[in-house]
Design an enzyme around this catalytic site. Structure first.
Site, PDB file in Angstrom:
ATOM      1  N   ASP A  87       0.867  -1.179   0.000  1.00 53.27           N
ATOM      2  CA  ASP A  87       0.000   0.000   0.000  1.00 53.27           C
ATOM      3  C   ASP A  87       0.907   1.234   0.000  1.00 53.27           C
ATOM      4  O   ASP A  87       1.575   1.520   0.999  1.00 53.27           O
ATOM      5  CB  ASP A  87      -0.880  -0.049   1.264  1.00 53.27           C
ATOM      6  CG  ASP A  87      -1.890   1.086   1.314  1.00 53.27           C
ATOM      7  OD1 ASP A  87      -1.684   2.105   0.618  1.00 53.27           O
ATOM      8  OD2 ASP A  87      -2.877   0.941   2.066  1.00 53.27           O
ATOM      9  N   HIS A  88       0.900   1.948  -1.110  1.00 51.28           N
ATOM     10  CA  HIS A  88       1.840   3.068  -1.247  1.00 51.28           C
ATOM     11  C   HIS A  88       1.459   4.267  -0.376  1.00 51.28           C
ATOM     12  O   HIS A  88       2.202   5.239  -0.273  1.00 51.28           O
ATOM     13  CB  HIS A  88       1.927   3.488  -2.721  1.00 51.28           C
ATOM     14  CG  HIS A  88       3.249   4.085  -3.102  1.00 51.28           C
ATOM     15  ND1 HIS A  88       4.204   4.432  -2.174  1.00 51.28           N
ATOM     16  CD2 HIS A  88       3.789   4.389  -4.303  1.00 51.28           C
ATOM     17  CE1 HIS A  88       5.261   4.934  -2.791  1.00 51.28           C
ATOM     18  NE2 HIS A  88       5.032   4.912  -4.088  1.00 51.28           N
TER      19      HIS A  88
END
Ligand code: CAO
Length: 558
Positions: A530-531
């Site tokens: 999850d950036h």
């Protein structure tokens, strides 16, 4: 061989319930208590299990049918031993026989209504458990979880009332859900909710306290005279109550006005799968109850560009429905619940999480040599040692060293929750769909312990025997397609986790060692994250550490 017909047991409602899933096919071997069909009424959904072990020779129920108590479900050909037919075995003889023989089957049938579902599949056996003062005016009683037919904890998925609400006898107080059934716990009597003792998401068991009710004055009770008489149900139900119909399913419930919505557990579950808030749906059922049809219409409208409401992905153009039959023969089948839930979860993660996937290969030549050397010991221990336990262990160490991967977003993204435990989910491919049981405290377990747990959880997943608790609390997921094939894929993060490792099939490849090419066993890895939480540097460090650990498993000890 003898044939036995399995029928619908007491499901707590004379009107019956709809068959929403058929779990077996003609020719299937089934065991005692194995689910044959899933029934769903407006108050409960439940699996109807086989009462005998044998082979399904006839299926008498089909999806969409309405079945009431006593309706035939299937005919099972029972394997017979020593010429003793199950139905002929006298009770005394049956009681002393070995479990698993036809006689033992007869024993089980004698000990409960012939076609009653197994305890674990019966939503509940007593209307409600209440302790304290009963419902007399002004007195308080604590409402507890009734007999829900299982010793395992089930998830509390909804609280239908708030402190200060006035409820009538039979109003739904909370909704519970296990992997086998969902059910509502009704108020044992009318009164005012003065204290809530649980929260949504809690795992509860029979006897756990739910809330406190203060009895209303008799005049205020909305139920007629007999029902408003204080009814003090003992915490331990009397023997006769053990055969009483399912919780709430037995009752024609009154609307839970205070919660603002009035719908059964099946509708509530469907709404959650669609991501729809029931507050926005208008009920067309009796007394404004929301029925499935209302939900379908709401979703249809939302997808056709009309009021979008809370549907996940609202605003995204819908994929048009195509009449595939125009182009050739087709077959339309209902998807399993697990399948639909997975689809909803995948879409939710895909739409919410900005994904990045990073690739690498780990040199597992030494690991594989070591593993091959352990095969005799694995056999001796009666287990199987695949690369997965080593991968799980390496992930646990990499998570410990890179704690951001062991965190989740909270408070709408304002905070990060760092977890002080390392629980890792393992994707398991089952005929019913994808499930992700969670192995707890992977960092503290030995490779042998992990090997056993992988086998045990995968088997339970395939037999549909996982409880909701088995699939909760994961910090990170490993999805291994190593035994299936392929050299890479981009896994979808299992939100609210922030990372997932996709493992593909290891293969011998020529690797440059500075002087020449050497044959090395290379394991392809894909790390999605999850950036919003993990940046490229974090991802790179995690992957590098993982590759180093798998390349030299001695480091797992450090
Ligand atoms: N490379 C080469 N061989 C591999 C391997 C890999 N990466 N991973 C496993 N194998 C081998 C095993 O060693 C075993 O062979 P041996 O018995 O000779 O050692 C064989 O493949 C079968 O392994 P397995 O599948 O029975 O066991 P596992 O521990 O590797 O996996 C489980 C268990 C439950 C994860 C797996 O069965 C499964 O369901 N995988 C699918 C997960 C999935 O669907 N992911 C996608 C999610 S996104 O849609």
């Amino acid at each position: 061989m003898s044939k036995q017909q399995v029928t619908v047991p007491d499901i707590g409602g004379a009107e019956g319930a709809e068959v929403i899933e058929v779990l077996v096919a003609v020719g299937d071997e089934v065991s005692v208590d194995q689910g044959l069909i899933v029934l769903e009424s407006d108050k409960a959904s439940m699996e109807i299990p086989s009462t005998v072990a044998g082979r399904v020779v006839e299926l008498l129920a089909a999806t969409g049918q309405q079945l009431a108590e006593g309706a035939p479900v299937a005919v099972i050909e029972v394997a017979q031993e020593e010429g003793v037919a199950a139905e002929e075995a006298p009770a005394e003889e049956a009681a002393s026989s070995d479990r698993g023989t036809p006689a033992a089957v007869a024993d089980e049938q004698d000990s409960r209504p012939v076609d009653a579902p197994a305890a674990e599949q019966t939503p509940a056996a007593t209307p409600v458990a209440a302790s304290g003062q009963g419902a007399s005016a002004g007195s308080e009683q604590t409402v507890s979880v009734p007999d829900i037919g299982t010793d395992e904890a089930v998830e509390l998925i909804e609280i239908c009332v708030a402190v200060g609400d006035t409820v009538a006898e039979g109003d739904s107080l909370v909704a519970l859900e296990s992997d086998k059934a969902s059910m509502e716990v009704p108020a044992p009597s009318g009164g005012e909710v003065t204290e809530l003792l649980v929260r949504v998401g809690d795992l509860v068991k029979q006897g756990d306290k739910l809330l406190v009710l203060r009895g209303s004055p008799p005049a205020a009770a909305s139920t007629p005279a007999p029902a408003s008489t204080p009814e003090q149900t003992p915490a331990t139900p009397p023997a006769s109550a053990a055969k009483a119909p399912a919780v709430a399913a037995a009752r024609e419930a009154a609307p839970a006005e205070s919660s603002g919505t009035y719908a059964g557990p099946a509708v509530r579950k469907l709404a959650r799968e669609f991501g729809v808030s029931l507050q926005q749906v208008t009920g067309s059922g009796p007394r404004g109850r929301i029925v499935k049809e209302d939900l379908h219409q709401f979703v249809q409208k939302a997808l056709s560009g009309k009021p979008a409401g809370a549907v996940a992905g609202a605003g995204i153009p819908a994929i048009p429905e195509v009449d595939f039959a125009k182009f050739g023969p087709v077959e339309r089948i209902e998807r399993s619940k697990v399948d639909k839930l997975t689809a909803a979860n995948m879409q939710r993660s895909w739409l919410n999480v900005p994904h990045v996937t990073q690739f690498d290969e780990a040199d597992i030549t030494a690991l594989e040599e070591f593993r091959a050397g352990l095969k005799p010991e694995a056999e001796q221990r009666g287990t199987r040692l695949t690369p997965l336990p080593f991968i799980l262990k390496a992930c646990a160490v990499a998570l410990r060293d890179n704690p951001r991967f062991n965190s989740s977003l909270a408070d709408g993204g304002e905070q990060l929750v760092y977890k002080g435990y390392i629980h890792i989910g393992m994707a398991v491919d089952t005929p019913a769909g994808l499930v992700v049981p969670v192995i707890r405290d992977v960092d503290r377990k030995t490779i042998w312990e992990l090997a056993e747990e992988v086998l045990e959880l995968a088997a339970r997943a395939r037999d549909r025997k996982l409880s909701p608790g088995d699939m909760q609390g994961g910090c990170f997921t490993v999805s291994s397609l190593g035994s299936i094939g392929g050299n890479g894929f981009t896994p979808i993060v299992n939100a609210p986790e922030v990372g997932i490792l996709g493992v593909s099939r290891a293969d011998i490849k020529p690797v440059w060692d500075g002087q020449g090419f050497a044959p090395r066993n290379m394991l392809p890895l894909a790390l999605s994250y999850d950036h919003r939480v993990i940046n490229g540097g974090d991802g790179g460090r995690f992957m590098t550490r993982l590759v180093a650990l798998l390349g030299d498993i001695r480091q797992l000890l450090m």
